[in-house]
Design an enzyme around this catalytic site. Structure first.
Site, mmCIF file in Angstrom:
data_model
loop_
_atom_site.group_PDB
_atom_site.id
_atom_site.type_symbol
_atom_site.label_atom_id
_atom_site.label_comp_id
_atom_site.label_asym_id
_atom_site.label_seq_id
_atom_site.Cartn_x
_atom_site.Cartn_y
_atom_site.Cartn_z
ATOM 1 C CG ASP A 155 36.132 62.599 -2.318
ATOM 2 O OD1 ASP A 155 36.865 62.984 -3.252
ATOM 3 O OD2 ASP A 155 35.778 61.419 -2.196
ATOM 4 C CD GLU A 184 31.312 57.432 -4.294
ATOM 5 O OE1 GLU A 184 31.412 56.311 -4.845
ATOM 6 O OE2 GLU A 184 32.033 58.389 -4.573
ATOM 7 C CD GLU A 241 35.509 55.197 -9.800
ATOM 8 O OE1 GLU A 241 35.880 55.785 -8.779
ATOM 9 O OE2 GLU A 241 34.302 55.024 -10.091
ATOM 10 C CD GLU A 265 42.545 60.802 -7.026
ATOM 11 O OE1 GLU A 265 42.470 60.866 -5.781
ATOM 12 O OE2 GLU A 265 41.543 60.751 -7.766
HETATM 13 C C1 LIG Z 1 39.415 62.740 -5.484
HETATM 14 C C2 LIG Z 1 38.690 61.455 -5.725
HETATM 15 N N1 LIG Z 1 39.222 60.546 -6.546
HETATM 16 C C3 LIG Z 1 38.575 59.379 -6.777
HETATM 17 C C4 LIG Z 1 37.373 59.105 -6.171
HETATM 18 C C5 LIG Z 1 36.699 57.799 -6.407
HETATM 19 N N2 LIG Z 1 35.654 57.886 -7.349
HETATM 20 C C6 LIG Z 1 34.379 58.090 -6.975
HETATM 21 O O1 LIG Z 1 33.996 58.191 -5.864
HETATM 22 C C7 LIG Z 1 36.843 60.080 -5.332
HETATM 23 N N3 LIG Z 1 35.684 59.910 -4.680
HETATM 24 N N4 LIG Z 1 37.535 61.239 -5.111
#
Ligand SMILES: Cc1ncc(CNC=O)c(N)n1
Length: 248
Positions: free
Chosen positions: A55, A97, A149, A229
């Site tokens: 991530d 983040e 998001e 996702e």
């Molecule tokens: C794979 C994925 N999808 C969405 C997010 C959320 N956006 C930013 O942080 C994230 N961190 N990772």
């Protein structure tokens, strides 16, 4: 809520219609077994660490995507919409983040400089790059942004709900995307996407045919986000054949 929806009255924008129409895949992305394992406390910590490293790579690629949406918002020249402020606040949280990922990685003994992107991460990052191309409509880009998001917001908020048994050492991660402020930010992104989609669907744009095309492209993009996702969660769980033997 967000000033557009009244208590007890369903919200009813285009994004809401999509989430209902594609409910099964939407649930697949926001209630994935990986998330459910965090919520019930059975999560495999090596899976969590793998997710963390992957991530971090994703988030670094997400920053230029969000920046590209910001540039498009600026170029639209509609100062009164407030879009730039919302997107800029998103970039601000991404700054925090990235710092959090580094700190969290050192806490878990993950060396981020040694993490190589797995296939699902590579594919998702390539998709973000495609969305940065100038020919991609602002409407399509904002719909993708909202979906990306919102999947995290809905997933991690679920791990903080009453009755969840999320391990204490993972609660901070869940708070990052599951907190109310992040929920409010996602509502603002939804409003941006819905307003754009509404404009395109009502044909107020000069070419009605082009507008319809934009709405269906945005819907396809939404579905692709959900698929990426799900693949990303699968990889984190270790069910995606990452670094496994080649497929027969
Ligand atoms: C794979 C994925 N999808 C969405 C997010 C959320 N956006 C930013 O942080 C994230 N961190 N990772």
């Amino acid at each position: 809520m967000d000033g557009k929806s009244k208590p007890g009255v369903p919200y009813g924008g285009m994004t809401d219609t999509w989430a209902k129409k594609h409910r099964l895949i939407y649930i697949g992305a926001t209630r994935h077994p990986f998330i459910l394992s965090i919520r019930d406390g059975t999560v495999d910590l090596s899976a969590f660490k793998r997710w963390l490293g992957q991530d971090y790579i994703f988030v670094r690629a997400f920053v230029p995507f969000v920046a590209s949406v910001l540039i498009r918002a600026y170029k639209k020249g509609d100062e009164s919409s407030g879009d730039m402020e919302v997107i800029l606040s998103g970039l601000g949280s991404l700054n925090d983040e990235i710092a959090w990922f580094k700190q969290e990685a050192s806490k878990w003994g993950v060396d981020l400089s040694q993490v190589a992107p797995e296939k699902p991460t590579q594919h998702y990052c390539r998709f973000l790059e495609e969305l940065m191309r100038p020919e991609v409509d602002y409407t399509v880009a904002t719909a993708a942004f909202w979906a990306i998001e919102t999947v995290y917001q809905e997933s991690f908020a679920h791990c903080l709900e009453e009755g969840s048994k999320t391990p204490p050492e993972l609660q901070e991660a869940c708070q990052r995307w599951g907190n109310d402020g992040f929920g409010h930010y996602c509502s603002s992104l939804r409003n941006i996407a819905d307003r754009q989609l509404e404009k395109a669907a009502s044909g107020s744009e000069p070419l009605v045919k082009v507008s319809e095309d934009v709405v269906s492209k945005a819907e396809v993009t939404f579905l692709r986000v959900l698929e990426y996702e799900v693949d990303f969660w699968n990889m984190s769980c270790g069910t995606a054949g990452h670094s496994a033997a080649p497929k027969p």
